[in-house]
Write an enzyme that holds these catalytic residues in place. Sequence first.
Site, PDB file in Angstrom:
ATOM      1  N   CYS A 280      61.447  -1.378 -20.097  1.00  0.00           N
ATOM      2  CA  CYS A 280      62.523  -0.866 -19.244  1.00  0.00           C
ATOM      3  C   CYS A 280      62.008   0.291 -18.383  1.00  0.00           C
ATOM      4  O   CYS A 280      61.320   1.183 -18.871  1.00  0.00           O
ATOM      5  CB  CYS A 280      63.680  -0.378 -20.118  1.00  0.00           C
ATOM      6  SG  CYS A 280      64.998   0.358 -19.139  1.00  0.00           S
TER       7      CYS A 280
ATOM      8  N   SER B 260      33.269  -7.043 -16.766  1.00  0.00           N
ATOM      9  CA  SER B 260      32.418  -6.644 -15.632  1.00  0.00           C
ATOM     10  C   SER B 260      32.052  -5.159 -15.727  1.00  0.00           C
ATOM     11  O   SER B 260      31.254  -4.663 -14.968  1.00  0.00           O
ATOM     12  CB  SER B 260      33.154  -6.910 -14.317  1.00  0.00           C
ATOM     13  OG  SER B 260      34.401  -6.210 -14.307  1.00  0.00           O
TER      14      SER B 260
ATOM     15  N   ARG C  17      51.259 -16.176 -13.826  1.00  0.00           N
ATOM     16  CA  ARG C  17      50.154 -16.139 -14.787  1.00  0.00           C
ATOM     17  C   ARG C  17      50.627 -16.518 -16.186  1.00  0.00           C
ATOM     18  O   ARG C  17      49.935 -17.222 -16.931  1.00  0.00           O
ATOM     19  CB  ARG C  17      49.514 -14.749 -14.789  1.00  0.00           C
ATOM     20  CG  ARG C  17      48.762 -14.452 -13.506  1.00  0.00           C
ATOM     21  CD  ARG C  17      48.471 -12.990 -13.368  1.00  0.00           C
ATOM     22  NE  ARG C  17      47.578 -12.496 -14.416  1.00  0.00           N
ATOM     23  CZ  ARG C  17      47.336 -11.192 -14.604  1.00  0.00           C
ATOM     24  NH1 ARG C  17      47.945 -10.300 -13.843  1.00  0.00           N
ATOM     25  NH2 ARG C  17      46.514 -10.793 -15.544  1.00  0.00           N
TER      26      ARG C  17
ATOM     27  N   ASN D 202      42.299  -7.470 -21.881  1.00  0.00           N
ATOM     28  CA  ASN D 202      43.096  -8.618 -21.472  1.00  0.00           C
ATOM     29  C   ASN D 202      44.554  -8.445 -21.887  1.00  0.00           C
ATOM     30  O   ASN D 202      44.856  -7.752 -22.854  1.00  0.00           O
ATOM     31  CB  ASN D 202      42.531  -9.907 -22.076  1.00  0.00           C
ATOM     32  CG  ASN D 202      41.089 -10.139 -21.657  1.00  0.00           C
ATOM     33  OD1 ASN D 202      40.633  -9.583 -20.662  1.00  0.00           O
ATOM     34  ND2 ASN D 202      40.358 -10.911 -22.454  1.00  0.00           N
TER      35      ASN D 202
ATOM     36  N   HIS E 138      45.398  -2.565 -22.015  1.00  0.00           N
ATOM     37  CA  HIS E 138      46.160  -2.732 -20.765  1.00  0.00           C
ATOM     38  C   HIS E 138      47.508  -3.393 -20.986  1.00  0.00           C
ATOM     39  O   HIS E 138      48.089  -3.959 -20.064  1.00  0.00           O
ATOM     40  CB  HIS E 138      45.328  -3.549 -19.757  1.00  0.00           C
ATOM     41  CG  HIS E 138      44.068  -2.857 -19.352  1.00  0.00           C
ATOM     42  ND1 HIS E 138      42.979  -3.523 -18.839  1.00  0.00           N
ATOM     43  CD2 HIS E 138      43.709  -1.545 -19.404  1.00  0.00           C
ATOM     44  CE1 HIS E 138      42.006  -2.654 -18.577  1.00  0.00           C
ATOM     45  NE2 HIS E 138      42.429  -1.454 -18.919  1.00  0.00           N
TER      46      HIS E 138
HETATM   47  C1  BV8 Z   1      43.558   5.025 -14.948  1.00  0.00           C
HETATM   48  C2  BV8 Z   1      46.213  -5.251 -16.245  1.00  0.00           C
HETATM   49  C3  BV8 Z   1      44.068   7.252 -14.699  1.00  0.00           C
HETATM   50  C4  BV8 Z   1      46.839  -5.758 -15.014  1.00  0.00           C
HETATM   51  C5  BV8 Z   1      44.201  -4.129 -15.534  1.00  0.00           C
HETATM   52  C6  BV8 Z   1      42.064   4.682  -7.411  1.00  0.00           C
HETATM   53  C7  BV8 Z   1      43.421   4.757  -7.694  1.00  0.00           C
HETATM   54  C8  BV8 Z   1      43.882   4.686  -9.004  1.00  0.00           C
HETATM   55  C9  BV8 Z   1      42.992   4.516 -10.036  1.00  0.00           C
HETATM   56  C10 BV8 Z   1      41.661   4.426  -9.713  1.00  0.00           C
HETATM   57  C11 BV8 Z   1      41.175   4.526  -8.437  1.00  0.00           C
HETATM   58  N1  BV8 Z   1      39.820   4.392  -8.477  1.00  0.00           N
HETATM   59  C12 BV8 Z   1      39.429   4.210  -9.757  1.00  0.00           C
HETATM   60  C13 BV8 Z   1      40.529   4.235 -10.508  1.00  0.00           C
HETATM   61  C14 BV8 Z   1      40.589   4.044 -11.912  1.00  0.00           C
HETATM   62  C15 BV8 Z   1      40.911   2.569 -12.152  1.00  0.00           C
HETATM   63  C16 BV8 Z   1      39.604   1.824 -12.088  1.00  0.00           C
HETATM   64  O1  BV8 Z   1      38.814   1.917 -12.987  1.00  0.00           O
HETATM   65  N2  BV8 Z   1      39.409   1.096 -10.982  1.00  0.00           N
HETATM   66  C17 BV8 Z   1      38.147   0.398 -10.813  1.00  0.00           C
HETATM   67  C18 BV8 Z   1      38.430  -1.003 -10.269  1.00  0.00           C
HETATM   68  C19 BV8 Z   1      37.270   1.226  -9.889  1.00  0.00           C
HETATM   69  N3  BV8 Z   1      41.478   2.515 -13.462  1.00  0.00           N
HETATM   70  C20 BV8 Z   1      42.797   2.611 -13.595  1.00  0.00           C
HETATM   71  O2  BV8 Z   1      43.611   2.661 -12.682  1.00  0.00           O
HETATM   72  C21 BV8 Z   1      43.238   2.690 -15.045  1.00  0.00           C
HETATM   73  N4  BV8 Z   1      44.059   3.819 -15.194  1.00  0.00           N
HETATM   74  O3  BV8 Z   1      42.445   5.267 -14.608  1.00  0.00           O
HETATM   75  O4  BV8 Z   1      44.481   5.962 -15.083  1.00  0.00           O
HETATM   76  C22 BV8 Z   1      45.293   7.991 -14.487  1.00  0.00           C
HETATM   77  C23 BV8 Z   1      45.453   9.184 -15.176  1.00  0.00           C
HETATM   78  C24 BV8 Z   1      46.584   9.890 -14.974  1.00  0.00           C
HETATM   79  C25 BV8 Z   1      47.565   9.405 -14.107  1.00  0.00           C
HETATM   80  C26 BV8 Z   1      47.407   8.193 -13.438  1.00  0.00           C
HETATM   81  C27 BV8 Z   1      46.264   7.466 -13.627  1.00  0.00           C
HETATM   82  C28 BV8 Z   1      44.054   1.475 -15.406  1.00  0.00           C
HETATM   83  C29 BV8 Z   1      43.190   0.258 -15.279  1.00  0.00           C
HETATM   84  C30 BV8 Z   1      43.957  -0.924 -15.839  1.00  0.00           C
HETATM   85  C31 BV8 Z   1      44.329  -1.840 -14.708  1.00  0.00           C
HETATM   86  N5  BV8 Z   1      44.893  -3.062 -15.274  1.00  0.00           N
HETATM   87  N6  BV8 Z   1      44.770  -5.193 -16.060  1.00  0.00           N
HETATM   88  C32 BV8 Z   1      46.607  -7.234 -14.857  1.00  0.00           C
HETATM   89  O5  BV8 Z   1      46.049  -7.873 -15.784  1.00  0.00           O
HETATM   90  O6  BV8 Z   1      47.009  -7.724 -13.802  1.00  0.00           O
HETATM   91  S1  BV8 Z   1      42.559  -4.118 -15.269  1.00  0.00           S
HETATM   92  C33 BV8 Z   1      41.982  -5.675 -14.860  1.00  0.00           C
HETATM   93  O7  BV8 Z   1      40.582  -5.523 -14.670  1.00  0.00           O
HETATM   94  C34 BV8 Z   1      42.053  -6.690 -15.947  1.00  0.00           C
HETATM   95  O8  BV8 Z   1      43.062  -6.514 -16.868  1.00  0.00           O
HETATM   96  C35 BV8 Z   1      40.774  -6.579 -16.661  1.00  0.00           C
HETATM   97  O9  BV8 Z   1      41.053  -6.164 -17.942  1.00  0.00           O
HETATM   98  C36 BV8 Z   1      40.096  -5.462 -15.984  1.00  0.00           C
HETATM   99  C37 BV8 Z   1      38.606  -5.491 -15.980  1.00  0.00           C
HETATM  100  O10 BV8 Z   1      38.177  -6.685 -15.634  1.00  0.00           O
HETATM  101  P1  BV8 Z   1      37.339  -7.500 -16.710  1.00  0.00           P
HETATM  102  O11 BV8 Z   1      38.152  -7.704 -17.931  1.00  0.00           O
HETATM  103  O12 BV8 Z   1      36.024  -6.859 -16.898  1.00  0.00           O
HETATM  104  O13 BV8 Z   1      37.253  -8.867 -15.982  1.00  0.00           O
HETATM  105  P2  BV8 Z   1      36.478  -9.201 -14.640  1.00  0.00           P
HETATM  106  O14 BV8 Z   1      37.130 -10.399 -14.028  1.00  0.00           O
HETATM  107  O15 BV8 Z   1      36.285  -7.969 -13.823  1.00  0.00           O
HETATM  108  O16 BV8 Z   1      35.032  -9.636 -15.170  1.00  0.00           O
HETATM  109  C38 BV8 Z   1      34.905 -10.817 -15.934  1.00  0.00           C
HETATM  110  C39 BV8 Z   1      33.537 -10.776 -16.527  1.00  0.00           C
HETATM  111  O17 BV8 Z   1      33.409 -11.893 -17.392  1.00  0.00           O
HETATM  112  C40 BV8 Z   1      32.433 -10.903 -15.492  1.00  0.00           C
HETATM  113  O18 BV8 Z   1      31.407  -9.973 -15.793  1.00  0.00           O
HETATM  114  C41 BV8 Z   1      31.917 -12.341 -15.681  1.00  0.00           C
HETATM  115  O19 BV8 Z   1      30.520 -12.420 -15.446  1.00  0.00           O
HETATM  116  C42 BV8 Z   1      32.193 -12.546 -17.145  1.00  0.00           C
HETATM  117  N7  BV8 Z   1      32.379 -13.939 -17.545  1.00  0.00           N
HETATM  118  C43 BV8 Z   1      32.834 -14.982 -16.803  1.00  0.00           C
HETATM  119  N8  BV8 Z   1      32.876 -16.102 -17.585  1.00  0.00           N
HETATM  120  C44 BV8 Z   1      32.470 -15.735 -18.826  1.00  0.00           C
HETATM  121  C45 BV8 Z   1      32.164 -14.360 -18.808  1.00  0.00           C
HETATM  122  N9  BV8 Z   1      31.710 -13.695 -19.892  1.00  0.00           N
HETATM  123  C46 BV8 Z   1      31.567 -14.406 -21.031  1.00  0.00           C
HETATM  124  N10 BV8 Z   1      31.851 -15.717 -21.134  1.00  0.00           N
HETATM  125  C47 BV8 Z   1      32.301 -16.412 -20.052  1.00  0.00           C
HETATM  126  N11 BV8 Z   1      32.569 -17.732 -20.154  1.00  0.00           N
END
Ligand code: BV8
Length: 244
Positions: A134, A195, A77, A109, A126
């Site tokens: 490290c 999203s 990436r 992002n 994030h």
């Molecule tokens: C946490 C970095 C608590 C990595 C990312 C089960 C197990 C563990 C955790 C969970 C679980 N179930 C739920 C959770 C919580 C989980 C969560 O929310 N999961 C969801 C999926 C259900 N969250 C976590 O794990 C977070 N931590 O909760 O910790 C905790 C407490 C104590 C101890 C331990 C844990 C951490 C979440 C962070 C994960 N890392 N990114 C990487 O980049 O590889 S998240 C990842 O998704 C991306 O970084 C991004 O930031 C994020 C969200 O996605 P979006 O940015 O919204 O992007 P997406 O593609 O989804 O959507 C794009 C949108 O743009 C669409 O709507 C589209 O229509 C629109 N679009 C398209 N083109 C355009 C546009 N808009 C405008 N203009 C355009 N041209």
Amino acid sequence: MQSAVTRQISAELRRRLAKASNVLVLTGAGVSAESGVPTFRGGGNSAVWKGMPFDVISSATMVRRNLPAVWEWFDYRRELLKSLRPNPAHQEIARWQKRFADLSVVTQNVDGLHQLAGSKDVIELHGSIWRSRCQDCRSKIQISRTEPRAELCLDCGESLRPDVVLFGEILPSGAFELAAEKAGACELCFAIGTSGLVYPAAGLPEIAKAAGAYVCEVNPERTPVSDICDEVLTGKAGEVLPLL
Ligand code: BV8
């Protein structure tokens, strides 16, 4: 001839844009889509890497199970990002830093494109794909766009991992708290290109709304955030933001 998007912008939003001083922008992968950065969901794609959905390869479990695979995914990436530039959405948000007295840019992002466009004090919920951490002493190392990244910690020699918050990991200490405080204090909140599925970031527009802010979404598609917004501008960020 007014564009369809211009016609969408309400008089109320124009009024608020004219008088606002405290504004919060929350961005997601969609704000970088027009730069060529693939989004994770929406638009029919959900990022898959070597057969693994992105929330599997980008997870705390995978760092423990197969760190080289996680590095391969992030190196790929980052390589892609080297040739990509900020788009008009990033540039407009950077200009907003001068337009509003107190603008907070909060991003999910990890691509660094807001900073490249000139935004300052970006709250990276994030982490950043341009930094390693490290696994032992947690010291952080910037990753250059030109030189190969370090393999081992320069301070203690232990293995490095991407300084990015993966699924199942807690956010950088203080980052979400600061973002939540800003969301609770803003008059105008924009949710741009997200999203609205990943917490705790997705909770920020709700915090702003509860605190009385006018919440506006910019996205080609409806999302769970749309339901709590005062205004939804349906369109691409790079096209809508310059019209605001
Ligand atoms: C946490 C970095 C608590 C990595 C990312 C089960 C197990 C563990 C955790 C969970 C679980 N179930 C739920 C959770 C919580 C989980 C969560 O929310 N999961 C969801 C999926 C259900 N969250 C976590 O794990 C977070 N931590 O909760 O910790 C905790 C407490 C104590 C101890 C331990 C844990 C951490 C979440 C962070 C994960 N890392 N990114 C990487 O980049 O590889 S998240 C990842 O998704 C991306 O970084 C991004 O930031 C994020 C969200 O996605 P979006 O940015 O919204 O992007 P997406 O593609 O989804 O959507 C794009 C949108 O743009 C669409 O709507 C589209 O229509 C629109 N679009 C398209 N083109 C355009 C546009 N808009 C405008 N203009 C355009 N041209």
